[in-house]
Design a protein around this motif. Structure first.
Motif, PDB file in Angstrom:
ATOM      1  N   UNK B 172       0.811  -1.222   0.000  1.00  0.00           N
ATOM      2  CA  UNK B 172       0.000   0.000   0.000  1.00  0.00           C
ATOM      3  C   UNK B 172       0.840   1.265   0.000  1.00  0.00           C
ATOM      4  N   UNK B 173       2.138   1.127   0.279  1.00  0.00           N
ATOM      5  CA  UNK B 173       2.977   2.317   0.300  1.00  0.00           C
ATOM      6  C   UNK B 173       4.170   2.184  -0.645  1.00  0.00           C
ATOM      7  N   UNK B 174       3.964   2.408  -1.916  1.00  0.00           N
ATOM      8  CA  UNK B 174       5.117   2.439  -2.812  1.00  0.00           C
ATOM      9  C   UNK B 174       5.969   3.679  -2.496  1.00  0.00           C
ATOM     10  N   UNK B 175       7.200   3.633  -2.910  1.00  0.00           N
ATOM     11  CA  UNK B 175       8.135   4.699  -2.555  1.00  0.00           C
ATOM     12  C   UNK B 175       8.783   5.238  -3.820  1.00  0.00           C
ATOM     13  N   UNK B 176       9.009   6.517  -3.853  1.00  0.00           N
ATOM     14  CA  UNK B 176       9.715   7.124  -4.977  1.00  0.00           C
ATOM     15  C   UNK B 176      10.990   7.771  -4.449  1.00  0.00           C
ATOM     16  N   UNK B 177      12.086   7.556  -5.145  1.00  0.00           N
ATOM     17  CA  UNK B 177      13.388   7.955  -4.636  1.00  0.00           C
ATOM     18  C   UNK B 177      14.114   8.756  -5.709  1.00  0.00           C
ATOM     19  N   UNK B 178      14.875   9.719  -5.253  1.00  0.00           N
ATOM     20  CA  UNK B 178      15.733  10.464  -6.165  1.00  0.00           C
ATOM     21  C   UNK B 178      16.948   9.594  -6.500  1.00  0.00           C
ATOM     22  N   UNK B 179      17.285   9.439  -7.778  1.00  0.00           N
ATOM     23  CA  UNK B 179      18.388   8.545  -8.130  1.00  0.00           C
ATOM     24  C   UNK B 179      19.705   8.922  -7.452  1.00  0.00           C
ATOM     25  N   UNK B 180      19.915  10.194  -7.206  1.00  0.00           N
ATOM     26  CA  UNK B 180      21.178  10.613  -6.599  1.00  0.00           C
ATOM     27  C   UNK B 180      21.292  10.252  -5.136  1.00  0.00           C
ATOM     28  N   UNK B 181      20.170   9.985  -4.486  1.00  0.00           N
ATOM     29  CA  UNK B 181      20.204   9.674  -3.061  1.00  0.00           C
ATOM     30  C   UNK B 181      20.092   8.177  -2.800  1.00  0.00           C
ATOM     31  N   UNK B 182      19.751   7.402  -3.834  1.00  0.00           N
ATOM     32  CA  UNK B 182      19.590   5.955  -3.674  1.00  0.00           C
ATOM     33  C   UNK B 182      20.933   5.301  -3.419  1.00  0.00           C
TER      34      UNK B 182
END
Lengths: 269, 235
Positions: B172-182
């Motif tokens: 229920x909680x997908x996550x979106x991440x900045x590529x530079x911080x992954x």
């Protein structure tokens, strides 16, 4: 601030999900969580590291946001460095692993070095400060700022090192202060240039008097300055007519009375 | 890879509830930027040159990452994900650190951890390392098209710029991440690449977050409070 501490200490690192992430508070000293419920936040480009939920990022200047820019963004020349986050969910902000903290303004005003401001609520309005390289926030709301090391609050009257200054609130009057005893005359010039004979490196400070609060970072390494946009080139506007942000502590220490000019200047180049 | 002798420690697991008994070397953090590994005849794999001190009798041998055997060697050549790795084996304590980066411990119980090779500091020698294709996501991070996988039972130490934040991804909680911080992720997670590039980006009015990675499924994602320089940094 939740203690991140040592991940091995108590059964592994803290695992966050949208329910355990704080609301408009620090996750750890370096990460800040903002909750959006159909609301908006302004943030500097590229400071979002992750988010849950559905959040849109739009550059300011996006037609739909024109009204917002008019009401809470009075520095149109600077607007291209900012984005508006809107939607619902939780968003994490961070900046180059610097300490981040949030501050609440209540019908107040605060002036901050442009590179240190990360994000703010649209209830605040952002303006260019007369002091080049600084921005002023006015109104009521929350903003997030980064600093190199934790922030220390001081009451004027106080003299501070230029590199340690983050900002000031409630209008104390900032001015330059030089230790003239050390700096005037030929010997003073030699001392300042060569470091021989007892230049301490602390002959120049910013002086604050009046009622208010001064914010200092606990390190003297500056954060990269964000362009604040050029000011109108009018007579009487500090920094106007020069390069953007040009006057702001450009080439090390300013030219002092009694100090010899450098070669280019002496030959008029 | 030999998993070495069974540990003679009474309890060498940092995570008492984990219940894996094959634990070999004991990982513990001293502060947040130095990792101490206690070894009793077993081995760990570490980033080349990351040893800062050791105590006891430990020998260091150069290995190369990206996978074992001939196939691994070919993969490494082709993918450029060739971290130079050393193996430290012996009796005693060895301390590891790298450019004062923060160190994060991850314990694996059969899952697969995906991590950029530049963010991997030390793994148990019993963990298998390999290379996988990441596609556009990798390109957007400025770290190449391939990433390192670590699989098995044991512990790994990850490097990050500032302490990593561990975020759970669930249905229920997908996550979106900045590529530079992954920096890494583990578990059964699907990732997809999102691009917010529109005509506004080319007018210089982009949203500042033009490339994002979306994680769905069930697992953990590690992000650092800092962004690498990526091609997406300014758009």
């Amino acid at each position: 601030m939740s203690g991140y501490g040592m991940p091995g200490g108590s059964g592994g690192p803290t695992i966050h999900d949208p329910l355990t992430l704080p609301v408009d508070d620090n996750v750890d000293a370096y990460t800040f969580c903002v909750e959006l419920k159909g609301s908006q936040w302004f943030l500097q480009k590229g400071k979002m590291i992750a988010y849950y939920g559905s959040i849109d990022f739009n550059g300011i200047g996006h037609g739909r946001l024109d009204r917002l820019v008019r009401t809470s963004f009075h520095s149109p020349l600077h607007a291209s460095d900012w984005v508006v986050a809107e939607g619902s969910g939780k968003m994490l902000l961070a900046d180059r692993a610097f300490d981040v903290n949030s501050y609440d303004l209540d019908e107040g005003n605060l002036t901050i070095r442009s590179g240190n401001l990360l994000a703010f609520q649209p209830t605040l309005s952002l303006k260019q400060s007369i002091v080049p390289g600084f921005l002023t926030l006015i109104g009521t709301g929350k903003f997030v700022a980064a600093s190199n090391g934790p922030v220390v609050f001081m009451e004027p009257p106080v003299r501070v090192d230029p590199q340690a200054l983050v900002g000031w609130a409630d209008c104390p009057s900032p001015c330059h202060h030089y230790d003239h005893g050390y700096l005037t005359g030929v010997m003073g010039g030699l001392r300042a240039m060569t470091g021989l004979g007892g230049a301490s490196g602390e002959e120049h400070q910013f002086e604050f008097v009046g009622a208010g609060t001064v914010l200092l970072q606990s390190s003297e390494s500056l954060m990269a300055e964000q362009a604040t946009g050029a000011v109108p080139a009018e007579p009487g506007v500090p920094g106007g007519g020069g390069a953007p942000g040009g006057q702001a502590q450009g080439g090390g220490s300013p030219r002092l009375p009694g100090q010899l000019g450098d070669l280019q200047r002496r030959f008029g180049l | 890879m030999g998993s070495g002798a069974k540990s003679t420690h009474g309890c060498c697991s940092l995570h008492p509830g984990d219940g894996y008994l094959r634990s070999v070397a004991t990982f513990r953090l001293q502060g947040s930027k130095v990792l101490a590994v206690d070894m009793t005849g077993d081995a760990v794999k570490a980033k080349h040159g990351s040893m800062v001190a050791y105590d006891g009798q430990i020998a260091f041998k150069k290995l190369s990452g990206g996978g074992e055997g001939l196939r691994g060697m070919v993969t490494r050549r082709l993918t450029g994900e060739q971290m130079t790795v050393m193996e430290a084996r012996g009796q005693g304590t060895c301390w590891f650190a790298d450019r004062a980066s923060e160190i994060n411990l991850v314990s694996l119980r059969g899952e697969k951890l995906y991590v950029e090779s530049s963010n991997l500091l030390v793994t148990d020698a019993g963990l298998r390392t390999g290379t996988t294709f990441t596609g556009l996501r990798g390109a957007s991070q400025g770290n190449g098209l391939f990433t390192t996988t670590v699989e098995g039972h044991g512990q790994a130490a990850l490097l990050s710029d500032g302490p990593a934040v561990v975020l759970r991804v669930s249905a229920q909680y997908p996550l979106t991440v900045d590529p530079g911080a992954y920096i890494a992720h583990q578990g059964d997670v699907r990732q997809s690449f999102q691009s917010g590039v529109t005509f506004r980006t080319f007018l210089g009015e982009g949203g500042g977050e033009a490339f994002q990675i979306r994680f769905e499924g069930d697992g953990l994602v590690y992000v650092q409070p800092s962004e690498r320089n990526t091609i997406a940094g300014d758009v």
